[in-house]
Design an enzyme around this catalytic site. Sequence first.
Site, PDB file in Angstrom:
ATOM      1  N   ARG A   1     -55.818 146.941  40.428  1.00  0.00           N
ATOM      2  CA  ARG A   1     -55.634 146.006  39.526  1.00  0.00           C
ATOM      3  C   ARG A   1     -55.378 144.488  39.890  1.00  0.00           C
ATOM      4  NH1 ARG A   1     -49.989 144.472  38.136  1.00  0.00           N
ATOM      5  NH2 ARG A   1     -48.938 146.213  39.700  1.00  0.00           N
TER       6      ARG A   1
ATOM      7  N   GLU B   1     -47.565 163.280  47.191  1.00  0.00           N
ATOM      8  CA  GLU B   1     -48.658 163.803  46.438  1.00  0.00           C
ATOM      9  C   GLU B   1     -48.924 164.242  45.726  1.00  0.00           C
ATOM     10  OE1 GLU B   1     -48.740 160.800  44.390  1.00  0.00           O
ATOM     11  OE2 GLU B   1     -47.939 159.570  44.623  1.00  0.00           O
TER      12      GLU B   1
ATOM     13  N   HIS C   1     -44.929 158.415  48.852  1.00  0.00           N
ATOM     14  CA  HIS C   1     -44.895 157.329  48.393  1.00  0.00           C
ATOM     15  C   HIS C   1     -43.190 157.096  48.471  1.00  0.00           C
ATOM     16  CE1 HIS C   1     -48.634 156.210  45.654  1.00  0.00           C
ATOM     17  NE2 HIS C   1     -48.697 154.352  46.370  1.00  0.00           N
TER      18      HIS C   1
END
Length: 213
Positions: free
Chosen positions: A89, A79, A165
């Site tokens: 979300r 990242e 990630h």
Amino acid sequence: MILITGFEPFGHEKINPSWLAARRAVAILRAEGLAVEAMELPCVFGESAEVLREAITRLDPELVVCAGLAGGRGRVSLERVAINCDDARIPDNKGGRPIDQEVVPGGPAAYFSTLPIKAALRDLDLAGIDGEVSQTAGTYVCNHIFYALMHALADRPGARGGFVHLPYLPEQVPPGSAAPSMTVETAANGIAAVIRASLRTRTDVEMSAGATH
């Protein structure tokens, strides 16, 4: 001292590859003579940042690599930037669901990783591990902890950190699904490669790893 973090399971998942890979990476790096600690973070807004800050104060690491799950991605994602925005979300593991809130009220809009992400990408490729530079860590707890990490390290000269990630584990992919996955061993070796590159590289290499969208 090096600190590697992963997350507890969240959503409907029973395992989180980031924590399993973090623990395995510690074993790999300790076998090479490095001082490394692993910590499992709660998948909870606010609380995760508090746990991380306490660990940084206690361990005083020179390097921190935080890891999280990005289901649907097929590579170790390095990242580039953390943004000062929580916009969930789905609820976190304690039901929290901040919308359009700052990670650190009044903090900078963003922080860049201080890991040599291009050198790490090159080393992943040399090790035969699929890697990529990612331009977004999302707006869930992964970005939250990435931003909190960089904010904490901003007051610690010489300390560096960033976020990676990881894909699903093979056992997390439902039968018949085309979702990509990666074994714990490969993911752990990916984290170890990132750390080795970071320890020997202060000025990142110049190579293209951008995105058109």
